[in-house]
Scaffold this motif. Structure first.
Motif, PDB file in Angstrom:
ATOM      1  N   ASP A 232      10.131  19.508   0.594  1.00  0.00           N
ATOM      2  CA  ASP A 232       8.509  20.772   0.359  1.00  0.00           C
ATOM      3  C   ASP A 232       8.442  20.796  -0.945  1.00  0.00           C
ATOM      4  OD1 ASP A 232       8.526  20.143   3.047  1.00  0.00           O
ATOM      5  OD2 ASP A 232       8.282  22.072   3.263  1.00  0.00           O
ATOM      6  N   ILE A 233       7.343  20.455  -1.504  1.00  0.00           N
ATOM      7  CA  ILE A 233       7.327  21.142  -2.179  1.00  0.00           C
ATOM      8  C   ILE A 233       6.884  22.454  -3.231  1.00  0.00           C
ATOM      9  CG2 ILE A 233       5.105  20.243  -4.117  1.00  0.00           C
ATOM     10  CD1 ILE A 233       3.891  17.745  -2.502  1.00  0.00           C
ATOM     11  N   ASN A 234       6.774  23.399  -2.336  1.00  0.00           N
ATOM     12  CA  ASN A 234       6.237  24.631  -2.633  1.00  0.00           C
ATOM     13  C   ASN A 234       7.155  24.981  -2.674  1.00  0.00           C
ATOM     14  OD1 ASN A 234       6.174  23.404   0.323  1.00  0.00           O
ATOM     15  ND2 ASN A 234       6.561  25.221   0.379  1.00  0.00           N
ATOM     16  N   THR A 235       7.181  26.818  -2.178  1.00  0.00           N
ATOM     17  CA  THR A 235       8.318  27.692  -2.711  1.00  0.00           C
ATOM     18  C   THR A 235       8.935  27.942  -1.343  1.00  0.00           C
ATOM     19  OG1 THR A 235       6.188  28.878  -3.457  1.00  0.00           O
ATOM     20  CG2 THR A 235       8.006  30.507  -3.434  1.00  0.00           C
ATOM     21  N   ILE A 236       9.105  28.394  -0.707  1.00  0.00           N
ATOM     22  CA  ILE A 236       9.097  28.641   0.994  1.00  0.00           C
ATOM     23  C   ILE A 236       8.476  27.955   2.078  1.00  0.00           C
ATOM     24  CG2 ILE A 236      10.680  30.295   0.473  1.00  0.00           C
ATOM     25  CD1 ILE A 236       9.148  32.783   1.907  1.00  0.00           C
ATOM     26  N   THR A 237       8.876  27.600   2.924  1.00  0.00           N
ATOM     27  CA  THR A 237       8.243  26.859   4.409  1.00  0.00           C
ATOM     28  C   THR A 237       8.404  27.506   5.418  1.00  0.00           C
ATOM     29  OG1 THR A 237       7.969  24.533   2.961  1.00  0.00           O
ATOM     30  CG2 THR A 237       7.432  24.953   5.525  1.00  0.00           C
ATOM     31  N   LEU A 238       7.440  28.218   6.184  1.00  0.00           N
ATOM     32  CA  LEU A 238       7.504  28.973   7.171  1.00  0.00           C
ATOM     33  C   LEU A 238       7.168  27.849   8.616  1.00  0.00           C
ATOM     34  CD1 LEU A 238       7.553  30.352   4.856  1.00  0.00           C
ATOM     35  CD2 LEU A 238       7.246  32.490   7.086  1.00  0.00           C
ATOM     36  N   LEU A 239       7.977  27.618   9.658  1.00  0.00           N
ATOM     37  CA  LEU A 239       6.859  26.646  10.286  1.00  0.00           C
ATOM     38  C   LEU A 239       7.116  27.168  12.087  1.00  0.00           C
ATOM     39  CD1 LEU A 239       6.812  23.595  11.341  1.00  0.00           C
ATOM     40  CD2 LEU A 239       8.524  23.061  11.597  1.00  0.00           C
ATOM     41  N   LEU A 240       6.279  27.456  12.680  1.00  0.00           N
ATOM     42  CA  LEU A 240       6.048  27.722  13.618  1.00  0.00           C
ATOM     43  C   LEU A 240       6.078  26.014  14.734  1.00  0.00           C
ATOM     44  CD1 LEU A 240       3.930  30.293  14.230  1.00  0.00           C
ATOM     45  CD2 LEU A 240       6.175  29.875  15.470  1.00  0.00           C
ATOM     46  N   GLY A 241       6.837  26.231  16.067  1.00  0.00           N
ATOM     47  CA  GLY A 241       6.664  24.727  17.217  1.00  0.00           C
ATOM     48  C   GLY A 241       7.630  23.997  17.086  1.00  0.00           C
ATOM     49  N   ALA A 242       8.452  24.340  16.438  1.00  0.00           N
ATOM     50  CA  ALA A 242       9.838  23.316  16.345  1.00  0.00           C
ATOM     51  C   ALA A 242      10.468  23.815  17.435  1.00  0.00           C
ATOM     52  CB  ALA A 242      10.889  23.256  14.430  1.00  0.00           C
ATOM     53  N   GLU A 243      10.609  24.039  18.217  1.00  0.00           N
ATOM     54  CA  GLU A 243      10.942  23.948  19.363  1.00  0.00           C
ATOM     55  C   GLU A 243      11.636  22.877  20.342  1.00  0.00           C
ATOM     56  OE1 GLU A 243       8.122  27.714  20.253  1.00  0.00           O
ATOM     57  OE2 GLU A 243       8.476  25.758  18.945  1.00  0.00           O
ATOM     58  N   GLU A 244      10.712  21.965  20.045  1.00  0.00           N
ATOM     59  CA  GLU A 244      10.472  20.486  20.571  1.00  0.00           C
ATOM     60  C   GLU A 244      11.485  19.169  19.148  1.00  0.00           C
ATOM     61  OE1 GLU A 244       9.557  17.269  22.766  1.00  0.00           O
ATOM     62  OE2 GLU A 244       8.598  18.336  23.159  1.00  0.00           O
ATOM     63  N   ALA A 245      12.700  18.633  20.273  1.00  0.00           N
ATOM     64  CA  ALA A 245      13.252  18.840  19.347  1.00  0.00           C
ATOM     65  C   ALA A 245      13.209  17.523  18.599  1.00  0.00           C
ATOM     66  CB  ALA A 245      14.654  17.346  19.916  1.00  0.00           C
ATOM     67  N   GLY A 246      13.356  17.493  17.360  1.00  0.00           N
ATOM     68  CA  GLY A 246      12.717  16.368  16.132  1.00  0.00           C
ATOM     69  C   GLY A 246      13.131  16.942  14.322  1.00  0.00           C
ATOM     70  N   LEU A 247      13.424  18.043  14.335  1.00  0.00           N
ATOM     71  CA  LEU A 247      13.436  18.511  13.012  1.00  0.00           C
ATOM     72  C   LEU A 247      14.772  18.522  12.653  1.00  0.00           C
ATOM     73  CD1 LEU A 247      12.696  19.835  10.289  1.00  0.00           C
ATOM     74  CD2 LEU A 247      13.584  22.068  11.437  1.00  0.00           C
ATOM     75  N   GLU A 248      14.593  17.571  11.505  1.00  0.00           N
ATOM     76  CA  GLU A 248      16.382  17.193  11.449  1.00  0.00           C
ATOM     77  C   GLU A 248      16.571  17.470   9.548  1.00  0.00           C
ATOM     78  OE1 GLU A 248      17.088  13.849  15.109  1.00  0.00           O
ATOM     79  OE2 GLU A 248      16.925  13.471  12.928  1.00  0.00           O
ATOM     80  N   ILE A 249      17.592  17.566   9.669  1.00  0.00           N
ATOM     81  CA  ILE A 249      17.937  17.697   7.659  1.00  0.00           C
ATOM     82  C   ILE A 249      19.454  17.234   7.650  1.00  0.00           C
ATOM     83  CG2 ILE A 249      16.416  20.344   8.034  1.00  0.00           C
ATOM     84  CD1 ILE A 249      20.164  21.409   7.582  1.00  0.00           C
ATOM     85  N   LEU A 250      18.947  17.039   6.354  1.00  0.00           N
ATOM     86  CA  LEU A 250      20.075  16.172   5.663  1.00  0.00           C
ATOM     87  C   LEU A 250      20.772  17.113   4.751  1.00  0.00           C
ATOM     88  CD1 LEU A 250      21.044  13.314   5.549  1.00  0.00           C
ATOM     89  CD2 LEU A 250      19.767  12.869   2.810  1.00  0.00           C
TER      90      LEU A 250
END
Length: 316
Positions: free
Chosen positions: A197-215
C-alpha cells in the motif's frame, strides 16, 4: 485454476482490542507491525449498524448496470474519486490486471481550502439514496479509529502520542469500496495482485472471506483472516519510509478463492489513511543508528510520493 490456498498457513499477527488502555496494546501492535506489517484490531469503534448500512449500500452500488456506473468514471484522474471499472488497476510490476471494480470516497473540504487543488471533490451517485450520508459517516469513523492506532504507533516508536495528529490533519485519505466478482475462468489475473500500500496505514473491513495473504520474510505466503467486524490493519509505504523500514509495508494480495468459493463475490472496504499532501516524509531521527543507516536521505512530500506511485500502478 491452481488452488492458491493449498500451502498457505495463518499468520501469527497480533490481535488487539482498542477498548483496552492504549499503553497496554501499543507494544503488541508495534511488534506485530515490525514483524508482519499487519495486525488485527477489534473493538475499534465502528458501529455494527453503520457497517451494515455501508455494506448494503456498496452491494447496491455495484449491482447497478455497467453503463450507469461508468457515468461516474473519470479517466486520467488516477481513480481518485468515483468509479473505476473492472480490469483497470494493475499491481506494480504486474502484467495481468486485477479482478475488481471499485469506488473512491475522499475527504470533504470546505470551499477555498488550501488542499482543494490537490484533493478532488467527491462524486456522488444518484442511487442508492443514502450513499453520501452513509459513507461520509463511515469515513469520519475510520478517520477517528486511525488516529487511535497512530497514537499507539507513536508510543511504540518512543514519540509523543500526539505526534501524528498534525501530519494527518486534513490528510488525503481515501475510503475504497471494493467488489471482486465471482471468479469464472482460469487465467493469469487474481483478485488483487501482490502489492504494497502507498499510504500511511490501511484499515480494512470485510476481510472475513478468505483470500487476504501476506508475504513473510522467508518468502512464504501467510493468510490473515479477521473475525466478523474486525479490522485488518497494515503499514503503508509512507510510514515504512518515515520509520526507515522499522515498521514494515508488507507485500500482500487477495488470492482467488478455493474451488468451492469460486462462485461467491467478495466485497470489502479499505480505508487508506494518508498524510496531508504537503507533509515532508523525512526519516525519523530515532529510527536511524549505526546498524540502520538512513535508507531515505532525500525527503519527499506525501503528494509527490503518491503521484509517483499512482503512475507505477497505471492509475495515472
Amino acid at each position: 485454476m491452481t488452488d492458491m490456498h493449498a500451502d498457505v498457513r495463518p499468520a501469527a499477527v497480533a490481535s488487539v482490542s482498542l477498548a483496552a488502555p492504549i499503553e497496554s496494546f501499543a507494544a503488541r501492535l508495534g511488534d506485530s507491525f515490525e514483524r508482519y506489517g499487519f495486525a488485527v484490531v477489534s473493538d475499534h469503534g465502528l458501529s455494527p449498524a453503520l457497517i451494515a448500512r455501508a455494506e448494503a449500500a456498496s452491494r447496491a452500488l455495484f449491482a447497478l448496470p455497467d453503463a450507469v456506473k461508468r457515468r461516474y468514471h473519470r479517466p486520467g484522474t488516477g481513480g481518485a474519486r468515483g468509479y473505476t471499472p473492472f480490469g483497470i488497476e494493475t499491481a506494480k510490476g504486474a502484467q495481468a490486471v486485477d479482478l475488481k471494480e471499485f469506488w473512491h470516497v475522499g475527504r470533504e473540504l470546505p470551499e477555498g481550502h488550501r488542499y482543494a487543488g490537490l484533493m478532488a471533490p467527491n462524486i456522488w451517485p444518484e442511487a442508492p439514496e443514502d450513499f453520501r450520508e452513509t459513507f461520509l459517516e463511515l469515513f469520519a469513523a475510520f478517520d477517528a479509529t486511525g488516529a487511535r492506532i497512530l497514537a499507539a504507533i507513536a508510543l511504540h516508536l518512543g514519540l509523543d502520542r500526539d505526534f501524528f495528529v498534525d501530519p494527518v490533519a486534513d490528510g488525503n485519505s481515501v475510503l475504497r469500496l471494493l467488489h471482486y466478482p465471482p471468479v469464472t475462468g482460469d487465467g493469469p489475473s487474481i483478485r488483487a495482485g501482490a502489492h504494497e500500500d502507498i499510504n500511511t496505514i490501511t484499515l480494512l473491513l470485510g476481510a472475513e472471506e478468505a483470500g487476504l495473504e501476506i508475504l513473510d520474510q522467508d518468502g512464504q505466503w501467510l493468510s490473515v483472516t479477521p473475525g466478523e467486524g474486525e479490522l485488518a490493519v497494515n503499514i503503508g509505504d509512507m510510514l515504512q519510509r518515515l520509520t526507515n523500514n522499522r515498521l514494515r509495508s508488507t507485500t500482500h494480495r487477495v488470492a482467488n478463492p478455493a474451488s468451492a468459493r469460486r462462485g461467491v463475490a467478495r466485497y470489502s472496504m479499505p480505508f487508506f489513511l494518508h498524510f496531508r499532501p504537503d507533509y515532508r516524509i523525512e526519516t525519523l531521527p530515532g529510527c536511524i543508528d549505526a546498524a540502520h543507516p538512513n535508507r531515505y536521505p532525500e525527503p519527499i512530500t506525501a503528494h509527490d510520493y503518491l503521484m509517483q506511485r499512482l503512475r507505477e500502478i497505471k492509475l495515472l
